[in-house]
Each structure stands twice: as C-alpha cells, then as structure tokens.
Design a protein around this motif. Structure first.
Motif, short mmCIF file in Angstrom:
data_model
loop_
_atom_site.label_atom_id
_atom_site.label_comp_id
_atom_site.label_asym_id
_atom_site.label_seq_id
_atom_site.Cartn_x
_atom_site.Cartn_y
_atom_site.Cartn_z
N ALA A 1 -18.66 -0.34 -8.81
CA ALA A 1 -18.50 0.16 -10.18
C ALA A 1 -18.14 -0.96 -11.14
CB ALA A 1 -17.44 1.25 -10.22
N LYS A 2 -17.41 -1.95 -10.62
CA LYS A 2 -17.00 -3.09 -11.44
C LYS A 2 -17.87 -4.32 -11.21
CE LYS A 2 -12.12 -1.70 -11.55
NZ LYS A 2 -10.72 -2.10 -11.23
N ASN A 3 -18.80 -4.23 -10.27
CA ASN A 3 -19.66 -5.37 -9.93
C ASN A 3 -18.85 -6.60 -9.52
OD1 ASN A 3 -22.01 -3.96 -10.40
ND2 ASN A 3 -22.12 -4.56 -12.55
N THR A 4 -17.87 -6.38 -8.67
CA THR A 4 -17.05 -7.49 -8.20
C THR A 4 -16.98 -7.49 -6.67
OG1 THR A 4 -15.04 -6.15 -8.36
CG2 THR A 4 -15.61 -7.53 -10.26
N VAL A 5 -16.81 -8.68 -6.14
CA VAL A 5 -16.58 -8.87 -4.71
C VAL A 5 -15.37 -9.77 -4.56
CG1 VAL A 5 -17.49 -9.78 -2.56
CG2 VAL A 5 -19.01 -8.61 -4.15
N ASP A 6 -14.43 -9.37 -3.75
CA ASP A 6 -13.21 -10.13 -3.56
C ASP A 6 -13.11 -10.69 -2.16
OD1 ASP A 6 -11.03 -7.96 -5.57
OD2 ASP A 6 -12.55 -9.44 -6.13
N LEU A 7 -12.37 -11.77 -2.04
CA LEU A 7 -12.05 -12.34 -0.73
C LEU A 7 -10.54 -12.56 -0.70
CD1 LEU A 7 -13.31 -13.42 1.93
CD2 LEU A 7 -13.16 -15.70 0.90
N ARG B 1 -7.82 -13.16 9.24
CA ARG B 1 -7.01 -13.71 8.15
C ARG B 1 -7.61 -13.37 6.77
NH1 ARG B 1 -6.62 -19.05 7.56
NH2 ARG B 1 -8.63 -19.52 8.57
N PHE B 2 -8.93 -13.31 6.70
CA PHE B 2 -9.62 -13.06 5.43
C PHE B 2 -10.21 -11.65 5.45
CE2 PHE B 2 -10.91 -17.72 4.28
CZ PHE B 2 -9.59 -18.12 4.48
N THR B 3 -10.29 -11.05 4.25
CA THR B 3 -10.90 -9.74 4.10
C THR B 3 -11.80 -9.73 2.88
OG1 THR B 3 -8.96 -8.65 5.07
CG2 THR B 3 -10.50 -7.27 3.83
N ASP C 1 -18.58 -8.87 7.92
CA ASP C 1 -18.46 -9.78 9.05
C ASP C 1 -17.86 -11.07 8.56
OD1 ASP C 1 -20.67 -10.75 11.82
OD2 ASP C 1 -18.50 -10.51 11.66
N TYR C 2 -17.32 -11.84 9.51
CA TYR C 2 -16.58 -13.04 9.18
C TYR C 2 -16.91 -14.15 10.16
CZ TYR C 2 -13.86 -9.53 6.65
OH TYR C 2 -13.48 -8.51 5.83
#
Length: 125
Positions: A74-80, A66-68, A58-59
């Motif tokens: 598996a890599k323990n990462t979260v991107d924006l 505009r943002f995702t 959710d945003y």
C-alpha cells in the motif's frame, strides 16, 4: 520504477538498523524485491528477497536469523530490519526490483530490472 534506499548509518557491533526502500513510478506492487550489498573490493552479493505478495522470503546464510525483509504494498516500501550487526555487515546496501508475473523470489543481480542508489551501513567493532 524508481527506487530510493535510505536508513543506513554507523552503528556498533550488536546494534540494529532498519533500511527502507521507497518505490515510485509504474505500479510497484507486482515487483519482486531484493536487498543486496557490496563491500569495497568485493562483488555485489545477495542479502534478502521477498515476492510481490510478501508471502515468501529468503536470506543469505550470513544474515539468516538476524535480518528480516518485509514490504508494504500500500505504501510501496520494502524494509530490511538488521539486528545483531557485525563488522562484516559493513557495505553499501542496494534495493532492487524485478517485474514478475510469477510470484517468486530472485537471487541474482542479473535477474533484477531496477536498482536504488545504495545506502551505506558501517558497523564498528
């Protein structure tokens, strides 16, 4: 859990940036994650959130479309991924994590247990 956010920078209006948040420490995949931002003189505000399985996002209205937000457990990462950036997107961006047995998403700063150090995003007009 330790969180480290990176990827900020200076970009012209209309441009794109991709922020990443790396989690380390205890098992990280059962954490709901969120991105928040704080501009000078303003309160920290919700930007985006994702549940621990990655199936729900959710945003805020100001960034929707505009943002995702995405995650790789598996890599323990979260991107924006931030596209079509506007000068009003200028802020320090923080990632946050909440230990959750419920596979949901969270919107309030008080609902998160761990915070990264913040990465600055500056959008010039």
């Amino acid at each position: 859990v330790q969180l480290q956010a990176f990827g900020g920078g200076l970009v012209q209006a209309g441009g794109s940036l991709r922020l990443s948040c790396a989690a380390s420490g205890r098992r990280s995949s059962r954490y709901a994650m969120g991105w928040f931002r704080q501009a000078p003189g303003k309160e920290r505000e919700f930007v985006a959130a994702i549940n621990w399985s990655g199936g729900t996002t959710d945003y805020s209205d100001s960034v929707k479309g505009r943002f995702t937000i995405s995650r790789d457990n598996a890599k323990n990462t979260v991107d924006l991924q931030m596209n079509s950036l506007k000068p009003e997107d200028t802020a320090a961006y923080y990632c946050a994590a909440r230990s959750s047995g419920y596979n949901g998403i969270y919107y309030a700063t008080r609902e998160y247990d761990y915070w990264g150090q913040g990465t600055q995003v500056t959008v010039s007009s």
